[in-house]
Design an enzyme around this catalytic site. Sequence first.
Site, short mmCIF file in Angstrom:
data_model
loop_
_atom_site.label_atom_id
_atom_site.label_comp_id
_atom_site.label_asym_id
_atom_site.label_seq_id
_atom_site.Cartn_x
_atom_site.Cartn_y
_atom_site.Cartn_z
N VAL A 243 -9.46 -4.44 7.44
CA VAL A 243 -8.71 -5.04 8.54
C VAL A 243 -9.16 -6.48 8.73
O VAL A 243 -10.36 -6.77 8.72
CB VAL A 243 -8.92 -4.24 9.84
CG1 VAL A 243 -8.26 -4.92 11.03
CG2 VAL A 243 -8.37 -2.82 9.67
N PHE A 244 -8.21 -7.39 8.92
CA PHE A 244 -8.58 -8.79 9.12
C PHE A 244 -8.73 -9.15 10.59
O PHE A 244 -9.45 -10.09 10.94
CB PHE A 244 -7.54 -9.73 8.46
CG PHE A 244 -6.17 -9.70 9.09
CD1 PHE A 244 -5.87 -10.50 10.18
CD2 PHE A 244 -5.18 -8.87 8.58
CE1 PHE A 244 -4.60 -10.47 10.76
CE2 PHE A 244 -3.92 -8.85 9.14
CZ PHE A 244 -3.63 -9.64 10.23
N TYR B 139 0.24 12.88 3.12
CA TYR B 139 -0.70 12.50 4.17
C TYR B 139 -1.49 13.72 4.63
O TYR B 139 -0.92 14.68 5.17
CB TYR B 139 0.03 11.87 5.36
CG TYR B 139 0.64 10.51 5.07
CD1 TYR B 139 0.29 9.78 3.94
CD2 TYR B 139 1.56 9.94 5.95
CE1 TYR B 139 0.84 8.54 3.68
CE2 TYR B 139 2.12 8.69 5.70
CZ TYR B 139 1.76 8.00 4.57
OH TYR B 139 2.31 6.77 4.32
N GLY C 239 -5.37 -7.95 1.56
CA GLY C 239 -5.45 -7.35 0.23
C GLY C 239 -4.87 -5.95 0.27
O GLY C 239 -4.22 -5.54 1.23
N SER D 201 0.60 -1.24 6.54
CA SER D 201 -0.70 -1.92 6.62
C SER D 201 -0.59 -3.30 7.25
O SER D 201 -1.04 -4.30 6.68
CB SER D 201 -1.35 -2.03 5.23
OG SER D 201 -1.81 -0.78 4.79
N PRO D 202 -0.01 -3.42 8.45
CA PRO D 202 0.19 -4.73 9.06
C PRO D 202 -1.08 -5.40 9.57
O PRO D 202 -1.02 -6.55 10.02
CB PRO D 202 1.15 -4.42 10.22
CG PRO D 202 0.85 -3.00 10.58
CD PRO D 202 0.55 -2.33 9.28
#
Length: 305
Positions: free
Chosen positions: A225-226, A52, A220, A215-216
């Site tokens: 971001v949804f 990271y 995909g 990645s909550p």
Amino acid sequence: MNKLKLGTSNLEVSEISLGCMRMAQLSKKDARYVIENAIETGINFFDHADIYGSGKSEEIFSDAIDMNPTVRESMFIQTKCGIRDGSFDFSKEHILSSVEGSLKRLKTEYIDVLLLHRPDALVEPEDVAEAFKKLKDSGKVRHFGVSNHNPMQIELLKRYVKEDLITNQLQLSLMFTPMIDAGLNVNMQQEPAIVRDSNVLDYSRLNDMTVQAWSPFQYGMFKGVFVGNDEFPEVNQKLQELAEKKGVTDSAMAIAWILRHPAKIQPVVGTMNPQRLADIAKASEIELTRKEWYELYLAAGNKLP
């Protein structure tokens, strides 16, 4: 903030973790604010990896809080190793050198949990076992786990590794649910029935491994971001509806959906926005009914058989 027991260990950690991948982008002052804010909300578990920010995220983290033994004992630190530039490497030499680098950057004498980041096709489990034993015996790593591994890969490691593998970090969100879909579509012919992960969720529950959801908020693999995304009106409408009902944000509701699963999954939240993190942390206080959980699952575009 509610706590959970990490795998078969005696670690009682916050059920939401702060993922520190983006910390390399912050100043020391801003990083300190993020970390202190996380602790104030009850988050005591911090997730890192040697890659990271090419190691800078670990450096900024320790510098920001002026790492010392007293500060160190107030938190749990997890880091990962095994990804190299253009390849993967689970060799004994690489694991040991990666941990030494993380210890130096984090300014600590020990890592609470070390994960193997992504499966190495050339893994020699005997080599991993030797590395883990040396790290455990020296006190440099207290617990071990994996990330993005399937059950048979874990079983291969367990044949040689004597230490318990207490966690498996896997991608999971309301809009990325293959590990849940297959279990609902048993012996069916449609796309969701395809078992892509060798039933890793059920395996984890049977073996007392904590699943950590990375990645909550993504749909995909790194597509975006949804939450709040106009491309997904139905799921966002349902998130907002339940968020207003419970008195939290839609992001908190997306995390509450993960926490509702009886597997006791630990979401890894990567926001570096202190207010957003504080809002998300309220998910720990939310109780979703079975009906509400399924309403969100269906709003995400899934179908039940």
